[in-house]
Each structure stands twice: as structure tokens, then as C-alpha cells.
Design a protein around this motif. Structure first.
Motif, mmCIF file in Angstrom:
data_model
loop_
_atom_site.group_PDB
_atom_site.id
_atom_site.type_symbol
_atom_site.label_atom_id
_atom_site.label_comp_id
_atom_site.label_asym_id
_atom_site.label_seq_id
_atom_site.Cartn_x
_atom_site.Cartn_y
_atom_site.Cartn_z
ATOM 1 N N PRO A 133 20.376 -8.859 36.376
ATOM 2 C CA PRO A 133 20.959 -10.047 35.766
ATOM 3 C C PRO A 133 21.263 -9.823 34.293
ATOM 4 N N ALA A 134 22.314 -10.482 33.814
ATOM 5 C CA ALA A 134 22.725 -10.343 32.412
ATOM 6 C C ALA A 134 21.632 -10.789 31.462
ATOM 7 N N ALA A 135 20.808 -11.763 31.857
ATOM 8 C CA ALA A 135 19.750 -12.271 30.985
ATOM 9 C C ALA A 135 18.697 -11.206 30.705
ATOM 10 N N LEU A 136 18.564 -10.210 31.588
ATOM 11 C CA LEU A 136 17.558 -9.182 31.396
ATOM 12 C C LEU A 136 18.086 -7.970 30.646
ATOM 13 N N SER A 137 19.379 -7.911 30.427
ATOM 14 C CA SER A 137 19.934 -6.755 29.742
ATOM 15 C C SER A 137 19.670 -6.860 28.247
ATOM 16 N N SER A 138 19.644 -5.727 27.587
ATOM 17 C CA SER A 138 19.372 -5.685 26.160
ATOM 18 C C SER A 138 20.581 -6.179 25.382
ATOM 19 N N VAL A 139 20.336 -7.087 24.453
ATOM 20 C CA VAL A 139 21.409 -7.648 23.645
ATOM 21 C C VAL A 139 21.108 -7.348 22.184
ATOM 22 N N MET A 140 22.069 -6.741 21.500
ATOM 23 C CA MET A 140 21.925 -6.446 20.082
ATOM 24 C C MET A 140 22.654 -7.515 19.278
ATOM 25 N N ALA A 141 21.971 -8.087 18.307
ATOM 26 C CA ALA A 141 22.640 -8.973 17.355
ATOM 27 C C ALA A 141 23.361 -8.073 16.352
ATOM 28 N N ARG A 142 24.451 -8.543 15.821
ATOM 29 C CA ARG A 142 25.207 -7.783 14.833
ATOM 30 C C ARG A 142 25.450 -8.664 13.620
ATOM 31 N N ILE A 143 25.063 -8.156 12.458
ATOM 32 C CA ILE A 143 25.305 -8.889 11.219
ATOM 33 C C ILE A 143 25.965 -7.945 10.221
ATOM 34 N N GLY A 202 4.508 -7.484 23.146
ATOM 35 C CA GLY A 202 4.873 -6.644 24.272
ATOM 36 C C GLY A 202 6.348 -6.281 24.350
ATOM 37 N N VAL A 203 7.158 -6.773 23.398
ATOM 38 C CA VAL A 203 8.587 -6.473 23.395
ATOM 39 C C VAL A 203 8.949 -5.914 22.024
ATOM 40 N N GLY A 204 9.462 -4.706 21.977
ATOM 41 C CA GLY A 204 9.854 -4.106 20.712
ATOM 42 C C GLY A 204 11.177 -4.665 20.212
ATOM 43 N N PHE A 205 11.439 -4.450 18.946
ATOM 44 C CA PHE A 205 12.683 -4.901 18.316
ATOM 45 C C PHE A 205 13.132 -3.800 17.369
ATOM 46 N N ASP A 206 14.405 -3.399 17.459
ATOM 47 C CA ASP A 206 14.940 -2.331 16.624
ATOM 48 C C ASP A 206 15.919 -2.884 15.606
ATOM 49 N N VAL A 207 15.820 -2.391 14.370
ATOM 50 C CA VAL A 207 16.801 -2.673 13.323
ATOM 51 C C VAL A 207 17.550 -1.370 13.091
ATOM 52 N N SER A 208 18.858 -1.379 13.369
ATOM 53 C CA SER A 208 19.660 -0.162 13.328
ATOM 54 C C SER A 208 20.606 -0.161 12.129
ATOM 55 N N GLY A 246 17.375 -6.276 19.525
ATOM 56 C CA GLY A 246 17.623 -5.423 18.372
ATOM 57 C C GLY A 246 18.683 -6.025 17.479
ATOM 58 N N LEU A 247 18.834 -5.401 16.331
ATOM 59 C CA LEU A 247 19.777 -5.857 15.318
ATOM 60 C C LEU A 247 20.532 -4.657 14.793
ATOM 61 N N GLU A 248 21.842 -4.769 14.739
ATOM 62 C CA GLU A 248 22.677 -3.716 14.177
ATOM 63 C C GLU A 248 23.319 -4.249 12.903
ATOM 64 N N VAL A 249 23.078 -3.559 11.796
ATOM 65 C CA VAL A 249 23.694 -3.936 10.531
ATOM 66 C C VAL A 249 25.024 -3.204 10.449
ATOM 67 N N LEU A 250 26.094 -3.966 10.261
ATOM 68 C CA LEU A 250 27.447 -3.412 10.215
ATOM 69 C C LEU A 250 27.880 -3.212 8.772
ATOM 70 N N PRO A 251 28.778 -2.260 8.520
ATOM 71 C CA PRO A 251 29.256 -2.053 7.154
ATOM 72 C C PRO A 251 29.953 -3.313 6.624
ATOM 73 N N ALA A 252 29.990 -3.423 5.316
ATOM 74 C CA ALA A 252 30.675 -4.556 4.696
ATOM 75 C C ALA A 252 32.150 -4.506 5.063
ATOM 76 N N ALA A 253 32.700 -5.664 5.370
ATOM 77 C CA ALA A 253 34.120 -5.735 5.713
ATOM 78 C C ALA A 253 34.950 -5.450 4.467
ATOM 79 N N PRO A 254 36.066 -4.736 4.607
ATOM 80 C CA PRO A 254 36.908 -4.489 3.440
ATOM 81 C C PRO A 254 37.502 -5.797 2.929
ATOM 82 N N ALA A 255 37.774 -5.837 1.642
ATOM 83 C CA ALA A 255 38.363 -7.037 1.052
ATOM 84 C C ALA A 255 39.729 -7.281 1.666
ATOM 85 N N PRO A 256 40.039 -8.553 2.002
ATOM 86 C CA PRO A 256 41.342 -8.824 2.602
ATOM 87 C C PRO A 256 42.482 -8.522 1.642
#
Length: 157
Positions: free
Chosen positions: A17-27, A47-53, A138-148
Motif C-alpha cells: 500500500p502507498a501508505a506504507l511506502s517511504s515518503v521524503m519531505a522536500r524543503i 522504532g522508526v528512523g528519520f534521515d535528513v539528506s 526523511g527530509l531532503e534539503v533542495l538547493p536554493a532556487a535561482p532568482a527569477p
């Protein structure tokens, strides 16, 4: 034999099920550094690990610390770009009476510049947690968006 094993694994994965799959937040990096936005909240379950990438930013973790070290343990991977968090009880360290702490990560870019990333870690004591209670694994930190690019009129010369 290998084909049958691969097909059975593919079928099993399709049925998870989709609810059991790993979901990464992205900021974006601006949120992680606290540039005018509230800190990202990490819900840490027993009992549940969390990764910051930091893989997407190319930065490495120079250091990290939490305000309440009696409740959170962490370690980096071999690349130094992923911090794995776990919720624990360390009786030798006197815990605070709060159900949250702050996590700070000192990150260095390839040019040697350092920046400080801020997060809030909430302790979720439910054990074992149900899949619908775990929003992110988990959490994935994304690069800063380029200035518009400017869309205004071009000045005449």
C-alpha cells in the motif's frame, strides 16, 4: 529461477500500500536555514528512523547537535551528507520535560562556506506507530532556487 524471483518481488512491491511506502519531505535551503520561514518539524517515532539528506545541495555535514541529547541519537553516513536520527531514552543524561527539541546541522559547501540549518524535532512516543501517523520517513534539503529573471521592460539606451 532469477526471473521468477524478480517477478515475484515486483508483484509484491506493486501490492504494498502507498501508505506504507517511504515518503521524503522536500524543503528548499532557505527554509532549512530559517530565512523568514518557520522551521521544518520532524516527527520522530520510537522504532522508526528519520534521515535528513543534503545530497541535492552537495553539502556535507560538518557537525550536528540537539538541545535534548537524552532523546535523540544520530549519525552520518559515509558520504557525510545524510544524518540518520533515532528516538531513544538515555537514562544517564537528564532529559527535559518537553516533547520536542531543536536540531541544528552545520553544513559545508564544496567551496568551504559553512551554514547552519535549523529543525524542530517532536518526540512521538506511540509504539509501534501506525502507517497513517508517519507522514515522512526523511527530509531532503533542495538547493536554493535561482532568482527569477526580470520580466519588466528593457531600458532603452
Amino acid at each position: 529461477m532469477r526471473i521468477a524471483l524478480a517477478l515475484s518481488l515486483a508483484l509484491w512491491l506493486a501490492c504494498v500500500p502507498a501508505a506504507l511506502s517511504s515518503v521524503m519531505a522536500r524543503i528548499d535551503r532557505a527554509t532549512a536555514t530559517g530565512a523568514g520561514k518557520p522551521a521544518f518539524v520532524i516527527d520522530l517515532f520510537r522504532g522508526v528512523g528519520f534521515d535528513v539528506s543534503l545530497l541535492a545541495t552537495g553539502e556535507t555535514i560538518a557537525d550536528w547537535w540537539v538541545e535534548d541529547p537524552s532523546r535523540v541519537v544520530a549519525r552520518t553516513d559515509r558520504s557525510g551528507r545524510i544524518l540518520s536520527l533515532r528516538l531513544v531514552d538515555l537514562p544517564a543524561v537528564v532529559p527535559s520535560n518537553r516533547n520536542w527539541t531543536t536540531l541544528k546541522v552545520l553544513a559545508g559547501d564544496p567551496q568551504g562556506r559553512l551554514s547552519l540549518l535549523h529543525f524542530v524535532v517532536r518526540f512521538q512516543e506511540r509504539a509501534p506507530p501506525r502507517a497513517e501517523h508517519v507522514r515522512y520517513h526523511g527530509l531532503e534539503v533542495l538547493p536554493a532556487a535561482p532568482a527569477p529573471a526580470s520580466t519588466g521592460p528593457t531600458p532603452l539606451r
